[in-house]
Design a protein around this motif. Structure first.
Motif, PDB file in Angstrom:
ATOM      1  N   UNK A 110      70.614  44.902  36.240  1.00 50.62           N
ATOM      2  CA  UNK A 110      69.413  44.129  36.576  1.00 50.62           C
ATOM      3  C   UNK A 110      68.461  44.897  37.500  1.00 50.62           C
ATOM      4  N   UNK A 111      67.152  44.750  37.243  1.00 50.55           N
ATOM      5  CA  UNK A 111      66.113  45.325  38.094  1.00 50.55           C
ATOM      6  C   UNK A 111      65.007  44.290  38.260  1.00 50.55           C
ATOM      7  N   UNK A 112      64.516  44.176  39.475  1.00 53.17           N
ATOM      8  CA  UNK A 112      63.445  43.224  39.772  1.00 53.17           C
ATOM      9  C   UNK A 112      62.195  43.982  40.196  1.00 53.17           C
ATOM     10  N   UNK A 113      61.087  43.696  39.511  1.00 55.17           N
ATOM     11  CA  UNK A 113      59.788  44.272  39.868  1.00 55.17           C
ATOM     12  C   UNK A 113      58.806  43.135  40.133  1.00 55.17           C
ATOM     13  N   UNK A 114      57.948  43.333  41.143  1.00 55.87           N
ATOM     14  CA  UNK A 114      57.021  42.284  41.568  1.00 55.87           C
ATOM     15  C   UNK A 114      55.632  42.882  41.761  1.00 55.87           C
ATOM     16  N   UNK A 115      54.623  42.191  41.277  1.00 52.27           N
ATOM     17  CA  UNK A 115      53.239  42.608  41.467  1.00 52.27           C
ATOM     18  C   UNK A 115      52.403  41.407  41.899  1.00 52.27           C
TER      19      UNK A 115
ATOM     20  N   UNK B 194      64.648  42.492  34.647  1.00 51.78           N
ATOM     21  CA  UNK B 194      65.020  43.089  33.371  1.00 51.78           C
ATOM     22  C   UNK B 194      66.489  43.496  33.386  1.00 51.78           C
ATOM     23  N   UNK B 195      67.024  43.721  32.167  1.00 52.80           N
ATOM     24  CA  UNK B 195      68.435  44.068  32.051  1.00 52.80           C
ATOM     25  C   UNK B 195      68.701  45.285  31.169  1.00 52.80           C
ATOM     26  N   UNK B 196      67.670  45.837  30.550  1.00 49.10           N
ATOM     27  CA  UNK B 196      67.891  47.107  29.849  1.00 49.10           C
ATOM     28  C   UNK B 196      66.639  47.967  29.953  1.00 49.10           C
ATOM     29  N   UNK B 197      66.804  49.219  29.623  1.00 47.09           N
ATOM     30  CA  UNK B 197      65.785  50.223  29.920  1.00 47.09           C
ATOM     31  C   UNK B 197      64.462  49.975  29.212  1.00 47.09           C
TER      32      UNK B 197
END
Length: 326
Positions: free
Chosen positions: A302-307, A241-244
């Motif tokens: 940028x933020x990366x989340x993984x599930x 993602x790139x924004x809140x």
């Protein structure tokens, strides 16, 4: 030319744990950076499904990935049609899904696309050039209350009402045709002291318009749940993602999916329909390294989340309302 820097490339690829014979989905192929790395790690029995609603991006990706066409299926569609398109192509087993959200560098840098306040161009902002709704329609025809709503909800702009009033007053005299016309109207709606801090004064309004034009948050929420349904047990979903607003949606959805439903005390075993369908691979988001930030300043947010899916999907874990702001 659609030359796009792929943010958090190695981290995202490691996150979806590519197997040579697996089937993977890149929901936003863009310039093909992530897809190229996925395809290069696949064997002759592996498959990459590459989505993009932007035809320019898709054609650029096809050219860049020409050496891997034997293991790629390209789909010109919004990723909210994920299940529909997989069914149409008779693709059933999915090992990993990657979302790289937001606007791409070529979309921003090509002034004629109307995404950027830095370039003077006709108001547009459509990621899918075939759709009818564009920024020009919203700015010139949507009622004041609707403008305020999207500016506040999608742009988190505290001067939403003042800016919407300025737009309403201007368009009574003449239509708003270009990005720079809109920038000047936005500036006029923000008090001078506020214009001097917090970055470009038009940034939040342009973000809000882009999200509204492309229905980005609703599309992502739809597609994220489809991803949860179609990825197989032990498969993974990775989201950049790139924004809140995007990150909040992803974070809260992943949290719900990875939290088992409450059961009566002293129950010896958690019933199957109460078990969480996913587990978090990273409790906190993965952020770009200092080295990546030096190379590409647009990586900053940028933020990366993984599930990872650990049980069959249960519709009771559907997440819809918590991210929305009234």
């Amino acid at each position: 030319m659609f030359d796009h820097y792929s943010v958090l490339k190695e981290e995202a690829l490691d996150g979806i744990a590519i197997k040579p014979d697996g089937t993977y989905i890149d929901c936003t192929v863009g310039g093909g950076g992530h897809s190229e790395q996925i395809a290069s790690r696949l064997g002759e029995n592996g498959l990459l499904v590459a989505f993009d609603q932007d035809l320019d991006a898709l054609e650029a990706a096809k050219s860049r990935l020409r050496d891997y066409h034997d293991r790629i299926t390209f789909i010109h569609a919004n990723f909210r049609k994920l299940e529909e398109e997989l069914s149409n192509h008779h693709i059933e087993t999915i090992d990993g899904i990657l979302f790289d959200l937001g606007v791409s560098s070529p979309q921003l840098d090509r002034g004629d696309r109307g995404f950027s306040y830095q370039h003077d161009a006709k108001l547009d902002m459509r990621m899918n050039q075939d759709q009818d709704l564009d920024a020009h329609v919203i700015v010139n025809s949507w009622p004041y209350n609707d403008l305020v709503k999207i500016f506040y909800k999608y742009g988190e702009e505290k001067f939403s009402k003042q800016i919407a009033r300025k737009i309403e007053a201007f368009r009574k005299e003449q239509s708003i045709e270009t990005t720079h016309q809109l920038v000047e109207i936005i500036k006029d709606g923000i008090p001078a002291p506020a214009r001097r801090k917090g970055g470009h004064p038009a940034k939040r309004i342009f973000q809000a318009l882009r999200i509204a034009v492309n229905d980005e948050l609703e599309a992502f929420n739809d597609a994220l749940h489809q991803a949860a349904r179609v990825v197989k047990v032990n498969g993974r979903v990775a989201v950049i993602t790139f924004h809140s607003l995007e990150d909040r949606l992803c974070k809260q959805a992943f949290k719900k999916w990875s939290t088992a439903k409450e059961v009566p005390r002293n129950l010896p075993i958690i019933p199957k329909d109460h078990q969480a369908p996913f587990k978090l691979i990273n409790k906190k988001p993965i952020l770009p390294s200092i080295g990546e930030l030096d190379v590409n300043r647009r990586s900053k947010s940028a933020k990366l989340r993984i599930a990872e899916k650990i049980n069959e999907w249960n519709e009771d874990f559907t997440f819809e309302e918590g991210w929305k702001k009234s």
